[in-house]
Design an enzyme around this catalytic site. Sequence first.
Site: not given
Length: 208
Positions: A14-16, A37, A41, A52, A120, A177-178
């Site tokens: 859930g980084k983005t 970013k 990929s 993203d 990633g 991030s949940e």
Amino acid sequence: MTAIFITATGPDVGKTLVVAALIRHLRQMGHTVDAIKPIVSGYEPAQAAASDPGTLIAALGLPFSPESIERTSPWRFRAALSPDLAARLEGRKIDVDAVIDYCKTAVERRHDILLIEGVGGIMEPLDQHRTVLDVMMALRLPLILVTGSYRGVLSHTLTALDSLFRRDMSVLATIVSETPGSKLALDDVVAAISRFTEPVIGLPRSLS
């Protein structure tokens, strides 16, 4: 003026979504925010708006266009694999030095706050020898580490933090991030990681 690099323990945590939430929060506080970013990929051109870079562009409140996609993520690959493998499938190679230069130029041109999202996890391979960690070490920006709330996350998070601290990297915060469908309570994961580092912030998926 500030530039921050956002990395993660691995892909699909859930980084983005976290970066987009940070953008919206900072804009509400009155800051001028930009975000890139450089490498992505799993990029499908036919679904670019939901990608993203598309998510970041929407959070920034900018017009969506091929030009804004190119500016946000110049290195785009279709396969949802590590960037080195995704590039190889397209007969391409990632010039890591060019990626670093691109980031440095963005840092130099920022007006207020710049967020750089890595691809990633911190050790995601970019070519035969270098990983995302090499990019972070070259930039020497303060970091935010994003992780999830899945089973095994404590080991993954502490391993990532150990790799960063051993290289004298500055970690501003760890954001949990949940993870959708996880049986682990978000607050319990935050409390467990907080025994080893701080600050640790929990972000429910509903707020990201």
